[in-house]
Scaffold this active site. Structure first.
Site, short mmCIF file in Angstrom:
data_model
loop_
_atom_site.label_atom_id
_atom_site.label_comp_id
_atom_site.label_asym_id
_atom_site.label_seq_id
_atom_site.Cartn_x
_atom_site.Cartn_y
_atom_site.Cartn_z
N LYS A 1 0.82 -1.22 0.00
CA LYS A 1 0.00 0.00 0.00
C LYS A 1 0.85 1.27 0.00
CE LYS A 1 -0.84 0.28 5.03
NZ LYS A 1 -0.27 1.63 5.24
N ASP A 2 2.14 1.15 0.36
CA ASP A 2 3.02 2.32 0.38
C ASP A 2 3.71 2.58 -0.96
OD1 ASP A 2 2.45 2.73 3.07
OD2 ASP A 2 4.15 1.53 3.75
N ARG B 1 -0.20 10.46 15.04
CA ARG B 1 0.98 10.17 14.21
C ARG B 1 1.96 9.27 14.94
NH1 ARG B 1 -0.29 11.46 8.98
NH2 ARG B 1 -1.70 13.26 9.05
N ARG C 1 -8.87 8.13 4.54
CA ARG C 1 -9.83 7.10 4.10
C ARG C 1 -10.65 6.58 5.27
NH1 ARG C 1 -9.40 1.98 4.99
NH2 ARG C 1 -7.22 2.22 5.61
N ARG C 2 -9.97 6.21 6.35
CA ARG C 2 -10.69 5.70 7.51
C ARG C 2 -11.60 6.77 8.12
NH1 ARG C 2 -5.00 3.38 9.58
NH2 ARG C 2 -5.02 1.35 8.53
N ARG D 1 1.98 5.11 18.58
CA ARG D 1 0.53 5.30 18.64
C ARG D 1 -0.09 4.52 19.81
NH1 ARG D 1 -1.38 5.37 12.24
NH2 ARG D 1 0.56 6.27 11.46
N CYS E 1 -2.54 8.86 -1.19
CA CYS E 1 -2.79 8.97 0.25
C CYS E 1 -3.39 10.31 0.64
CB CYS E 1 -1.50 8.72 1.03
SG CYS E 1 -0.18 9.89 0.67
#
Length: 302
Positions: free
Chosen positions: A39-40, A108, A90-91, A114, A202
């Site tokens: 995904k990156d 972050r 997105r979330r 986190r 992103c």
């Protein structure tokens, strides 16, 4: 080189800011391959590079990790105005629409950071993370709730690991190709083609869900405004039930959205890529470009 010796020429995944350095090391043959979270990786890689393997996908869903005082709850059971941490547009876009009684704020840092912010302070009632990352770190027990695709579609390529190599290094390409998982390859080609045709990334809320069943590849794709109030979502399918053929020749190293998978039927890869393009075209015809353009502008202005 035997697969067991891969670690001698492999760098583990690093944050996006390190990509330029990794590309340089790969180009200069300081290393022979680099492992990323798929995904990156951009849908168009720099010339001379390719994704030589896409490994079997972990659970691509998003997961909720709750503050210790909220263990046993779900998002719907949290008190009104509870603060949920996520760094993902997105979330946040999807969950703001699904749970309007909750508040969503940026959080972050890496997973360790986190989780520490969640556990040691009272700023967040819960945070949203990728289930795959938690499982790979051995923290699956922290998952308090898995978000189904009905609650939150996931990111393009989420849960899959990609092995990046030099596109013309046949020895390394042949070696890592044994790591390809055909189902994951086809699903991720469709997802990446969808993202690429939308010109997403992103900085805008784009989400997907894919399923491969009985030779049919199903792709659900969606775009959202930053607050989730405006969205478009559609599902399409196509057959990917093609036999493997001897495809040696001038097209044996053809890439599909940056992926080279010689051990996966070429016709199936083409069908998966076309599916992503067609679904993106459908959403664009319904106004997706405007939704994403506004989202991008608002995000840039933050």
């Amino acid at each position: 080189m035997h697969l067991k010796e891969m670690s001698k020429s492999c760098l583990f995944s690093l944050p996006p800011l390190a990509f330029v350095a990794l590309f340089g090391h790969l180009w200069l043959a300081v290393v022979d391959l680099v492992v990323h979270s798929l995904k990156d990786l951009p849908t168009s890689l720099p010339p001379g590079f390719t994704i030589g393997a896409v490994c079997k996908r972990e659970n691509p869903l998003d997961a909720v990790v709750f503050h210790p005082k909220n263990c046993g709850k779900t998002l719907s059971l949290l008190p009104e105005k509870s603060v949920i941490g996520t760094s993902s547009l997105r979330r946040a876009a999807q969950l703001k629409k699904k749970f309007p009684q909750l508040e969503f704020r940026d959080i972050r840092g890496n997973l360790n950071t986190r989780l520490k912010k969640l556990d040691e302070k009272e700023d967040f009632s819960a945070i949203i993370l990728a289930a795959a990352g938690l499982k790979r770190m051995g923290w699956e027990n922290r998952i308090g709730q898995l978000l189904s695709p009905e609650d939150c579609l996931y990111a393009v390529g989420q849960g899959a690991l990609a092995v990046e190599v030099r596109a013309k290094d046949q020895e390394i390409l042949n070696m890592v190709s044994a790591l390809h998982d055909a189902d994951t390859v086809l699903r991720c080609i469709a997802e990446r083609a969808f993202m690429k045709h939308l010109e997403g990334g992103c900085s805008v809320p784009v989400a997907v869900n894919t399923m491969l069943k009985d030779g049919q590849l199903y792709l659900t794709g969606a775009v959202y405004s930053l607050d989730g109030s405006d969205s478009l979502k559609e599902t399409m399918q196509t057959s990917v039930n093609y036999p493997q053929q001897n495809e040696d020749g001038p097209n044996d190293d053809v890439q599909h959205v940056g992926i080279t998978a010689k051990n996966v039927p070429g016709q199936a890869q083409e069908a998966a890529e076309n599916l992503g393009v067609e679904l993106a075209s459908l959403l664009l015809s319904k106004g997706a470009k405007h939704i994403l353009s506004v989202a991008r502008q608002l995000n840039d202005a933050r």
